[in-house]
Every structure is written in structure tokens, then in C-alpha cells.
Design a protein around this motif. Structure first.
Motif, PDB file in Angstrom:
ATOM      1  N   ARG A  14      -3.307  -2.743  -2.219  1.00 44.40           N
ATOM      2  CA  ARG A  14      -3.972  -3.799  -3.230  1.00 44.40           C
ATOM      3  C   ARG A  14      -4.178  -5.618  -3.166  1.00 44.40           C
ATOM      4  O   ARG A  14      -4.722  -6.403  -2.489  1.00 44.40           O
ATOM      5  CB  ARG A  14      -2.854  -4.473  -4.869  1.00 44.40           C
ATOM      6  N   CYS A  15      -3.090  -5.999  -1.734  1.00 46.73           N
ATOM      7  CA  CYS A  15      -3.004  -7.580  -1.307  1.00 46.73           C
ATOM      8  C   CYS A  15      -3.461  -7.650   0.875  1.00 46.73           C
ATOM      9  O   CYS A  15      -3.198  -8.541   0.444  1.00 46.73           O
ATOM     10  CB  CYS A  15      -2.219  -8.486  -1.647  1.00 46.73           C
ATOM     11  N   GLY A  16      -2.382  -6.294   0.762  1.00 44.36           N
ATOM     12  CA  GLY A  16      -2.846  -6.216   2.603  1.00 44.36           C
ATOM     13  C   GLY A  16      -1.238  -6.480   2.721  1.00 44.36           C
ATOM     14  O   GLY A  16      -1.207  -6.447   4.045  1.00 44.36           O
ATOM     15  N   GLY A  40       0.147 -11.244   2.314  1.00 42.16           N
ATOM     16  CA  GLY A  40      -0.214 -10.671   1.251  1.00 42.16           C
ATOM     17  C   GLY A  40      -0.158 -11.561  -0.078  1.00 42.16           C
ATOM     18  O   GLY A  40      -0.162 -12.930   0.752  1.00 42.16           O
ATOM     19  N   ARG A  41      -0.394 -11.073  -1.462  1.00 42.81           N
ATOM     20  CA  ARG A  41       0.028 -12.503  -2.287  1.00 42.81           C
ATOM     21  C   ARG A  41       0.935 -11.977  -2.879  1.00 42.81           C
ATOM     22  O   ARG A  41       1.845 -11.037  -3.237  1.00 42.81           O
ATOM     23  CB  ARG A  41      -1.434 -11.754  -2.921  1.00 42.81           C
ATOM     24  N   PRO A  42       1.690 -13.391  -3.304  1.00 40.65           N
ATOM     25  CA  PRO A  42       2.778 -13.571  -3.658  1.00 40.65           C
ATOM     26  C   PRO A  42       3.273 -13.005  -5.516  1.00 40.65           C
ATOM     27  O   PRO A  42       4.750 -12.838  -5.096  1.00 40.65           O
ATOM     28  CB  PRO A  42       3.352 -15.222  -4.101  1.00 40.65           C
ATOM     29  N   HIS A  43       2.740 -12.758  -6.067  1.00 40.51           N
ATOM     30  CA  HIS A  43       2.502 -12.412  -7.316  1.00 40.51           C
ATOM     31  C   HIS A  43       2.257 -10.472  -7.791  1.00 40.51           C
ATOM     32  O   HIS A  43       1.991 -10.568  -8.386  1.00 40.51           O
ATOM     33  CB  HIS A  43       2.205 -13.236  -8.658  1.00 40.51           C
ATOM     34  N   CYS A  44       1.480  -9.938  -6.223  1.00 45.13           N
ATOM     35  CA  CYS A  44       1.211  -9.052  -6.127  1.00 45.13           C
ATOM     36  C   CYS A  44       2.412  -7.753  -6.806  1.00 45.13           C
ATOM     37  O   CYS A  44       3.218  -7.984  -6.604  1.00 45.13           O
ATOM     38  CB  CYS A  44       0.476  -8.319  -4.850  1.00 45.13           C
ATOM     39  N   HIS A  46       3.282  -4.577  -5.833  1.00 48.21           N
ATOM     40  CA  HIS A  46       2.636  -4.004  -4.682  1.00 48.21           C
ATOM     41  C   HIS A  46       2.918  -2.518  -4.788  1.00 48.21           C
ATOM     42  O   HIS A  46       3.183  -1.204  -5.272  1.00 48.21           O
ATOM     43  CB  HIS A  46       3.800  -3.972  -3.437  1.00 48.21           C
ATOM     44  N   GLU A  47       1.881  -1.711  -4.218  1.00 42.70           N
ATOM     45  CA  GLU A  47       1.033  -0.538  -4.499  1.00 42.70           C
ATOM     46  C   GLU A  47       1.253   0.510  -2.657  1.00 42.70           C
ATOM     47  O   GLU A  47       0.219  -0.178  -2.231  1.00 42.70           O
ATOM     48  CB  GLU A  47      -0.030  -0.274  -4.696  1.00 42.70           C
ATOM     49  N   TRP A  48       2.412   0.406  -2.427  1.00 41.98           N
ATOM     50  CA  TRP A  48       2.362   1.114  -1.207  1.00 41.98           C
ATOM     51  C   TRP A  48       1.807   1.860  -0.903  1.00 41.98           C
ATOM     52  O   TRP A  48       1.169   2.784  -1.384  1.00 41.98           O
ATOM     53  CB  TRP A  48       3.851   1.233  -0.624  1.00 41.98           C
ATOM     54  N   ASP A  49       1.328   2.221   0.470  1.00 40.64           N
ATOM     55  CA  ASP A  49       0.619   3.090   0.849  1.00 40.64           C
ATOM     56  C   ASP A  49       1.625   4.511   1.232  1.00 40.64           C
ATOM     57  O   ASP A  49       1.190   5.474   2.057  1.00 40.64           O
ATOM     58  CB  ASP A  49      -0.317   2.176   2.177  1.00 40.64           C
ATOM     59  N   ILE A  50       2.280   4.587   0.857  1.00 41.67           N
ATOM     60  CA  ILE A  50       3.551   6.008   0.885  1.00 41.67           C
ATOM     61  C   ILE A  50       3.325   6.656  -0.341  1.00 41.67           C
ATOM     62  O   ILE A  50       3.988   6.335  -1.191  1.00 41.67           O
ATOM     63  CB  ILE A  50       5.248   5.011   1.187  1.00 41.67           C
ATOM     64  N   ASN A  51       2.739   7.708  -0.100  1.00 41.34           N
ATOM     65  CA  ASN A  51       2.268   8.266  -1.487  1.00 41.34           C
ATOM     66  C   ASN A  51       2.515  10.116  -0.931  1.00 41.34           C
ATOM     67  O   ASN A  51       3.498  10.452  -0.061  1.00 41.34           O
ATOM     68  CB  ASN A  51       1.229   7.873  -1.815  1.00 41.34           C
ATOM     69  N   GLY A  52       2.030  10.718  -1.541  1.00 42.74           N
ATOM     70  CA  GLY A  52       2.257  12.252  -1.669  1.00 42.74           C
ATOM     71  C   GLY A  52       1.559  13.065  -0.533  1.00 42.74           C
ATOM     72  O   GLY A  52       1.878  13.820   0.131  1.00 42.74           O
ATOM     73  N   SER A  53       0.922  11.768   0.522  1.00 48.20           N
ATOM     74  CA  SER A  53       0.590  13.075   1.569  1.00 48.20           C
ATOM     75  C   SER A  53       1.235  12.708   2.957  1.00 48.20           C
ATOM     76  O   SER A  53       1.558  12.860   3.961  1.00 48.20           O
ATOM     77  CB  SER A  53      -0.874  11.908   2.369  1.00 48.20           C
TER      78      SER A  53
END
Length: 59
Positions: A14-16, A40-44, A46-53
Motif C-alpha cells: 500500500r505505502c511502500g 512509508g505512511r505513518p498510519h498505513c 501495512h499489507e506485506w508482500d509475503i503471501n501464499g506465493s
């Protein structure tokens, strides 16, 4: 015995924000890119890029 390899970096989709795993501190810390912390953004929420892949079991 299977060895599980945890990720050593993560990026918020979302925010990098970029974090790396610190072996010394035993926690995630904000990464530096070109000498600048990647907060990144302080109030994000976070949706980390660590997923099922991500495969924690090496081939």
C-alpha cells in the motif's frame, strides 16, 4: 527434518514501507534505500508482500 526459511525482507503493497529482518535485534527494522529510511505512511495498515506465493521450505 525440514528447514523452514523465514523471509528476510518485506515491502508494504500500500505505502511502500520496506523492512528487513535484523538478526542482531531479532525483529523487523525499517530498511534504508540510498541512505534514507523507507518508513512509508505513518498510519498505513501495512499489507506485506509475503503471501501464499512465498515458499519457506527450500528446494
Amino acid at each position: 527434518m525440514i528447514e523452514v526459511v523465514p523471509p528476510d525482507k518485506r515491502v508494504c503493497e500500500r505505502c511502500g514501507r520496506m523492512d528487513v529482518w535484523s538478526e542482531r535485534e531479532q525483529k523487523w527494522v525499517v530498511a534504508d534505500a540510498d541512505g534514507e529510511p523507507q518508513h512509508g505512511r505513518p498510519h498505513c495498515l501495512h499489507e506485506w508482500d509475503i503471501n501464499g506465493s512465498y515458499n519457506p521450505v527450500p528446494e
